[in-house]
Design a protein around this motif. Structure first.
Motif, short mmCIF file in Angstrom:
data_model
loop_
_atom_site.label_atom_id
_atom_site.label_comp_id
_atom_site.label_asym_id
_atom_site.label_seq_id
_atom_site.Cartn_x
_atom_site.Cartn_y
_atom_site.Cartn_z
N GLY A 281 -3.63 -2.66 -10.81
CA GLY A 281 -4.81 -2.11 -9.54
C GLY A 281 -4.00 -0.67 -9.40
N LYS A 282 -2.95 -0.16 -9.84
CA LYS A 282 -2.02 1.01 -9.70
C LYS A 282 -1.84 1.62 -10.81
N ARG B 260 -7.86 2.99 -6.66
CA ARG B 260 -8.26 1.70 -7.05
C ARG B 260 -9.48 1.70 -7.58
N ASP C 161 0.80 -1.36 0.01
CA ASP C 161 0.07 -0.03 -0.03
C ASP C 161 0.78 1.48 0.11
#
Length: 261
Positions: A95-96, A207, A45
């Motif tokens: 996802g990034k 996201r 994260d």
């Protein structure tokens, strides 16, 4: 890592292709290392965006023919092509946000990597080409399909069928790249600034928007379903600390700037 160099700064994970002796060509070892890093950073994260670069001479020159040319049969080379294709799907669905910052030349598989990213930045001396046709083959890592989705059909087919290498201004005009910056230190600074701006959003927002973008790319959902998807995304984020803090700061500032009657 032997074939790539890694760095992280202000929420950005930086992958630098580093096989200068072969213009950063992809070999099996590089596939191993890319798979390892992408799977680690997907779950990290602290990483909110990923930027891929090469050097001033080459982004990536494609697959390492000195290694792969030893494989002469379809049954031998197909697993290699399919493996890199799956790896670029992982990159595309990370996802990034992913950013290809191309300072030198991106040809063959290098272009396939670039079009797998969400954004493509180029220096004013960068050059791009799907040159696989010159070797009597098609793109093998999914890049041709992505190019056809990205560009006007005739522009994409022209690049795929001719193998023409184009400059950054032409790439910008047809939509292959998103920004062109001056070469040299200015390019590196501009690329990092771009990446930092993309990574400035809360990770939850990043996201959710990428999930929406991926659903749009895949298609198959009605406008009503897409509107519902956005409503649900906004509702999920509504209860996050980032949203509550931002609203409270906005209301405090708004109240503080009102004039007394």
């Amino acid at each position: 890592m032997e074939t790539i160099q890694l760095d992280r700064h202000r929420g950005i994970g930086h992958i630098r292709f580093h096989r200068p002796e072969v213009r950063n060509a992809v070999n099996l070892r590089m596939m191993d290392e890319l798979e390892e890093v992408l799977r680690e950073w997907r779950e990290d994260d602290a990483i909110k965006a990923v930027m891929l670069t090469g050097d001033r001479h080459a982004f990536v020159s494609g697959g390492d023919l000195s290694e792969f040319h030893r494989l002469t049969r379809e049954e031998e080379i197909y697993p290699v092509m399919a493996r890199m294709g799956r790896l670029l799907l992982e990159l595309q669905d990370l996802g990034k946000p992913t950013i290809a910052a191309v300072e030198g030349t991106a040809v063959g598989g290098g272009c396939e990597i670039a079009v797998s990213c969400d954004f493509r930045l180029a220096s004013d001396r960068a050059r791009f080409g799907f040159i696989q046709v010159r070797l009597g083959i098609t793109s093998g890592w999914g890049g041709g399909t992505r190019l056809l989705s990205l560009l006007k059909r005739s522009d994409a087919l022209y690049l795929l069928l001719t193998g023409e290498v184009i400059d950054s201004e032409t790439a910008l005009r047809i939509g292959l790249v998103d920004r062109v910056f001056p070469n040299g230190e200015e390019f590196a600074g501009a690329a990092w600034d771009f990446a930092e701006r993309v990574a400035s959003a809360p990770l939850g927002v990043i996201r959710e928007y990428l999930a929406i973008a991926n659903r749009v790319r895949r298609g198959g959902m009605s406008r009503h379903e897409m509107a519902e998807l956005e409503s649900r995304s906004c509702a999920r984020l509504w209860e996050t600390p980032e949203h509550r803090t931002a609203v409270e700061a906005f209301l405090k500032k708004s109240t503080g700037t009102k004039k007394s009657p």
